[in-house]
Design a protein around this motif. Structure first.
Motif, short mmCIF file in Angstrom:
data_model
loop_
_atom_site.label_atom_id
_atom_site.label_comp_id
_atom_site.label_asym_id
_atom_site.label_seq_id
_atom_site.Cartn_x
_atom_site.Cartn_y
_atom_site.Cartn_z
N GLU A 1 0.79 -1.07 0.20
CA GLU A 1 -0.07 0.09 -0.10
C GLU A 1 0.86 1.08 0.01
OE1 GLU A 1 -4.11 1.27 2.41
OE2 GLU A 1 -2.28 1.02 3.59
N ARG A 2 1.88 1.32 0.74
CA ARG A 2 2.68 2.47 1.05
C ARG A 2 3.65 2.71 -0.27
NH1 ARG A 2 6.31 0.58 4.22
NH2 ARG A 2 7.95 0.71 2.75
N GLY B 1 3.71 5.82 -5.69
CA GLY B 1 3.29 5.77 -7.12
C GLY B 1 3.98 4.60 -7.92
N HIS C 1 -6.17 -4.39 2.28
CA HIS C 1 -5.67 -3.07 1.99
C HIS C 1 -4.53 -3.16 0.87
CE1 HIS C 1 -3.31 -4.00 5.49
NE2 HIS C 1 -2.48 -2.90 4.94
N ALA D 1 2.52 1.87 -3.41
CA ALA D 1 1.54 2.03 -4.51
C ALA D 1 0.98 3.57 -4.23
CB ALA D 1 0.46 0.82 -4.49
N LYS D 2 0.56 3.66 -2.98
CA LYS D 2 -0.11 4.92 -3.02
C LYS D 2 0.78 6.31 -2.70
CE LYS D 2 -4.42 3.46 -0.98
NZ LYS D 2 -5.52 3.40 -0.06
N GLU D 3 1.81 5.94 -1.70
CA GLU D 3 2.82 7.19 -1.39
C GLU D 3 3.88 7.34 -2.79
OE1 GLU D 3 4.11 6.92 2.57
OE2 GLU D 3 1.96 6.49 3.32
N ALA E 1 -4.31 -2.10 -3.45
CA ALA E 1 -3.53 -1.32 -3.78
C ALA E 1 -2.64 -1.88 -4.95
CB ALA E 1 -2.55 -0.91 -2.59
#
Length: 605
Positions: free
Chosen positions: A438-439, A445, A461, A441-443, A465
């Motif tokens: 998640e980190r 990119g 979660h 992918a989301k933070e 992601a």
């Protein structure tokens, strides 16, 4: 009597009914004014389906449902049962004792039950299950005597202590699993099924000690106390983090509550004429009209989805138990015909008798959704309008999803193969846990592929992601497979040759070592995993079944579709895909073509 004194028996003033036997579906319907959606909200999808299956004459083990209204009342009252609910539960236990001829807590003729959650909408793996409730030190001796199989009896008992400790008391499952691994090594076996009775006896004692140490309380020996605590655990898990995360992702309301289904246990681990499994009434990947799923001989249900033992495909059941396979085909058609939808069926064969434990609308791939919708129209089960409304726009969009480039795929040898549970291509860097996935992918990119031995509900979660999912264990009906299919994420599960070292953050297949952060590519359609970053392409939009479905939509839609096209090739493709004309054409893009741009620049200069 300990649990039902004269003082707390329900009075005529208690008008709320919180508990419904599977045979009382008409009462639930009457209470909801004949609204079946209301019944599903009251009893949960699982409870409503069990009651409806019972009404259809499908062989369902007797049981009852504690309603979602009871759950909401319990949570609103600060985790206290509403007045009269527990007394209704006790009366319902008496009713299934009469239906089965067994007695809860009686070592001479024991009734064992399971406690399963069931919300209005399916939430795979989000809520908690406890099996074999009703066993204690005395009852397990009775089961061993009745079955003439101490190994079977103590296997049941350790499962109860293990699941109760993990689910109800929050004991870390790793400590319990490590104890089993130690016993397997001690006896030199690879499968749990090969451990002898004395191993399970020793493990049960060890599990109880782990529970006492970790949870700070003794494992409850009183069967009704087990039932009470399991019911509370299911209610409380509605507000657990993993359930809230899943509902947020799936767009499910937070105020629905969950029902609790208490059902007579039937056993798939009573010998070679017993089995357990999960089957779809049609193929969940392709939509073909055939039974598809996994089963295991001489096993309990969680063995199938846990991936500890390698499952057999449903087609093998035809060879092993041909009569039961035929019976299953006939029975599977009943709920499918009734619900007019493909069904996901959980079943157990106990001493040669087939039982269905639950049914629900099956999750399936976009290709399967399209085929099943078209087939059911042609079979007369649903209308063209219903078929069009059943297929979501996101599922049509799937046909435009990337696939691995064919030439690159042929030139690259896959390093591993597993089950093709959710199609499409995914390319990304390896992440070994949900938080990292998640980190990144989301933070940051990054494109991520989450790799796990198996996924659990608290991994959701990270799964959401990730571009793709790979697991070394699990079958077609495992948690990873169900969640990946639902959200259209490419996935390959059950890659048994893959060894994952979560401490060293690396995975190995033979001599190949891939570290966290390195690139892999997967083909969820074929179940193959490749080293490195393979190119992808978008497939052609020419599936004949999809085109047929879209032509039906053309018969009654009111909105026209015109395309945005800047080049002749865009216009040609748009018309091939069914657009009625070109609605927007931007000339500046024409001037950007390689052969035209120098001419335009020369003209300006």
């Amino acid at each position: 009597e300990k649990f039902m004194s004269e003082d707390n028996k329900p009075t005529s003033a208690d008008t709320n009914k919180y508990v419904y036997l599977f045979t009382e579906v008409e009462e639930a319907e009457a209470y909801m004014g004949g609204d079946w959606e209301g019944v599903r909200g009251l009893l949960g999808g699982k409870g409503a389906n069990l009651a409806e299956m019972t009404r259809l004459g499908v062989p369902v083990p007797p049981g009852f449902t504690v309603s979602t209204e009871a759950c909401n009342a319990y949570l609103e009252a600060g985790e206290q049962f509403p007045t009269g609910m527990w007394e209704e539960v006790l009366a319902a236990v008496k009713a299934i004792e009469e239906a089965t001829g067994k007695e809860f807590g009686n070592p001479e003729n024991p009734l064992l039950v399971s406690a399963r959650s069931g919300a209005k909408f399916s939430m795979p793996g989000m809520m908690d299950t406890v099996l074999n409730i009703g066993l204690n030190a005395e009852v397990v001796e009775g089961v061993a005597k009745m079955s003439n199989d101490p190994r079977f009896a103590y296997d049941l008992y350790r499962r109860l202590v293990q699941m109760f400790g993990s689910v109800v008391l929050g004991v870390d499952d790793h400590a319990l699993e490590s104890a089993i691994t130690y016993q397997r090594d001690k006896y030199g076996v690879t499968n749990d099924a090969d451990l002898p009775a004395e191993a399970w006896q020793a493990l049960t004692k060890q599990f109880k000690e782990i529970v006492r140490k970790e949870a700070g309380i003794e494992f409850p020996e009183e069967p009704y106390e087990q039932l009470k605590m399991a019911t509370e655990a299911v209610f409380s898990s509605w507000n657990g983090k993993r359930a809230i995360d899943y509902r947020n992702a799936a767009g499910i309301a937070h105020d629905l509550g969950t029902a609790v289904n208490i059902q007579t246990m039937v056993f798939g681990n009573m010998g070679d004429n017993s089995a357990t499994g999960v089957a779809m009434s049609r193929n969940a990947s392709t939509g073909e009209p055939e039974l598809e799923g996994d089963f295991l001989i001489n096993a309990q249900g969680e063995d199938v989805v846990a991936g500890i033992r390698i499952t057999e495909p449903m087609s093998s059941l035809k060879d092993v138990m041909p009569e039961l396979y035929g019976e299953f085909e006939d029975i599977a058609g009943k709920p499918e015909g009734h619900y007019r939808n493909m069904q996901d069926l959980e079943f157990t064969i106990e001493n040669g008798k087939l039982w269905l434990l639950q049914t629900r609308d099956g999750k399936r791939t976009a290709q399967a959704e399209v085929r099943i919708a078209v087939d059911m129209v042609e079979e007369g089960l649903i209308s063209k309008e219903e078929a069009v409304m059943r297929v979501q726009s996101s599922q049509v969009d799937f046909f435009l999803h990337p696939q691995l480039d064919e030439e690159a795929r042929k030139a690259t040898q896959p390093f591993a193969e597993g089950l093709n549970v959710s199609p499409g291509a995914a390319v990304g860097i390896v992440a070994f846990d949900a938080d990292t996935a998640e980190r990144w992918a989301k933070e940051e990119g990054k494109d991520v592929i989450m790799v796990r031995p198996e996924t659990k509900p608290d991994d959701v979660h990270g799964m959401l992601a990730a571009e793709g999912i790979v697991t070394s264990r699990g079958g077609r009906t495992s948690h990873a497979a169900l969640v990946a299919r639902q959200f259209g994420t490419p996935a390959v599960v059950g890659v048994h040759e893959l060894e994952i070292d979560l401490l060293s953050r690396k995975m190995t297949v033979g001599d190949l070592v891939i570290k966290e952060g390195e690139w892999i590519s997967l083909d969820g359609t074929l179940g193959l995993v490749y080293e490195g970053e393979l190119p992808t392409f978008v497939p052609e939009f020419n599936n004949p079944l999809l085109l047929k479905l879209l032509s039906w939509a053309d018969e009654f839609r009111t909105l026209g579709v015109w395309a945005n096209a800047d080049y002749p090739r865009d216009a040609e493709r748009a018309r091939e895909y069914g657009a009625e004309g070109i609605g927007l054409c931007r000339t500046e893009h024409m001037f950007f073509e390689t052969e035209r741009l120098p001419i335009v620049q020369q003209m300006i200069m």
